[in-house]
Design a protein around this motif. Structure first.
Motif, PDB file in Angstrom:
ATOM      1  N   LEU A   8       0.848  -1.188   0.000  1.00 10.01           N
ATOM      2  CA  LEU A   8       0.000   0.000   0.000  1.00 10.01           C
ATOM      3  C   LEU A   8       0.887   1.241   0.000  1.00 10.01           C
ATOM      4  CD1 LEU A   8      -2.704  -1.080   2.592  1.00 10.01           C
ATOM      5  CD2 LEU A   8      -2.905  -1.025   0.114  1.00 10.01           C
ATOM      6  N   PRO A   9       0.518   2.260  -0.790  1.00  7.09           N
ATOM      7  CA  PRO A   9       1.408   3.422  -0.980  1.00  7.09           C
ATOM      8  C   PRO A   9       1.338   4.476   0.128  1.00  7.09           C
ATOM      9  CG  PRO A   9      -0.533   3.679  -2.313  1.00  7.09           C
ATOM     10  CD  PRO A   9      -0.647   2.336  -1.635  1.00  7.09           C
ATOM     11  N   PHE A  10       1.020   4.077   1.349  1.00 11.49           N
ATOM     12  CA  PHE A  10       1.039   5.032   2.457  1.00 11.49           C
ATOM     13  C   PHE A  10       1.380   4.294   3.737  1.00 11.49           C
ATOM     14  CE2 PHE A  10      -3.276   3.414   2.288  1.00 11.49           C
ATOM     15  CZ  PHE A  10      -3.556   3.162   3.618  1.00 11.49           C
ATOM     16  N   SER A  11       1.765   5.037   4.746  1.00  8.27           N
ATOM     17  CA  SER A  11       2.053   4.419   6.034  1.00  8.27           C
ATOM     18  C   SER A  11       1.366   5.237   7.118  1.00  8.27           C
ATOM     19  CB  SER A  11       3.556   4.356   6.281  1.00  8.27           C
ATOM     20  OG  SER A  11       4.095   5.655   6.311  1.00  8.27           O
ATOM     21  N   LEU A  12       0.946   4.563   8.170  1.00  7.56           N
ATOM     22  CA  LEU A  12       0.323   5.241   9.295  1.00  7.56           C
ATOM     23  C   LEU A  12       1.342   5.401  10.410  1.00  7.56           C
ATOM     24  CD1 LEU A  12      -3.176   3.531   9.642  1.00  7.56           C
ATOM     25  CD2 LEU A  12      -2.661   5.772   8.733  1.00  7.56           C
ATOM     26  N   LYS A  13       1.440   6.615  10.942  1.00  5.42           N
ATOM     27  CA  LYS A  13       2.282   6.837  12.098  1.00  5.42           C
ATOM     28  C   LYS A  13       1.358   6.691  13.305  1.00  5.42           C
ATOM     29  CE  LYS A  13       3.620  10.583   9.800  1.00  5.42           C
ATOM     30  NZ  LYS A  13       4.020  11.937   9.551  1.00  5.42           N
ATOM     31  N   THR A  14       1.366   5.545  13.926  1.00  3.26           N
ATOM     32  CA  THR A  14       0.432   5.242  15.002  1.00  3.26           C
ATOM     33  C   THR A  14       0.600   6.216  16.163  1.00  3.26           C
ATOM     34  OG1 THR A  14       0.618   2.939  14.362  1.00  3.26           O
ATOM     35  CG2 THR A  14      -0.456   3.391  16.452  1.00  3.26           C
TER      36      THR A  14
END
Length: 122
Positions: A8-14
């Protein structure tokens, strides 16, 4: 089951949260039947969150938050009653940039424009 891995082309900064600031309404009574307070603007991993207290001159209000000039794609643009008994306008998961002013647009429940409220960063 055979699974297929997809990048997936995004990342979540938790847990990411950044206070963008507080924004004061230029004219708190610019929308008839409603007075607004200072807006809090926060950026989270899911987008921009805008929250401000609203006082209605009568209980039956047919006003909705429609949009914001520089922040779009909101998940929720409704009014919710807080634990303190105060109504709050909440705009969640917005995308875009927040500058020194915010212009929030209001409509009636039939999507007719009522007016706009300008907030300036404190």
């Amino acid at each position: 089951a055979n699974g297929q891995k997809i990048e997936l082309p995004f990342s979540l900064k938790t847990g990411y949260m950044k206070e963008i600031g507080t924004f004061v309404p230029v004219d708190p009574t610019a929308i008839p039947g409603m007075t607004v307070g200072t807006a809090t603007v926060t950026e989270t991993e899911l987008g921009i969150y805008i929250n401000f207290p609203v006082t209605f001159s009568n209980e039956k209000h047919d006003i909705v938050v429609a949009d914001c000039d520089t922040v779009t794609d909101f998940l929720s643009t409704g009014f919710t009653k807080g634990h303190d008994g105060v109504w709050y306008a909440e705009m969640n998961m917005g995308q875009g940039e927040v500058g020194d002013t915010l212009t929030v647009l209001f409509e009636d429940v039939m999507c007719n424009p009522i007016g706009e409220m300008v907030f300036e960063k404190e």
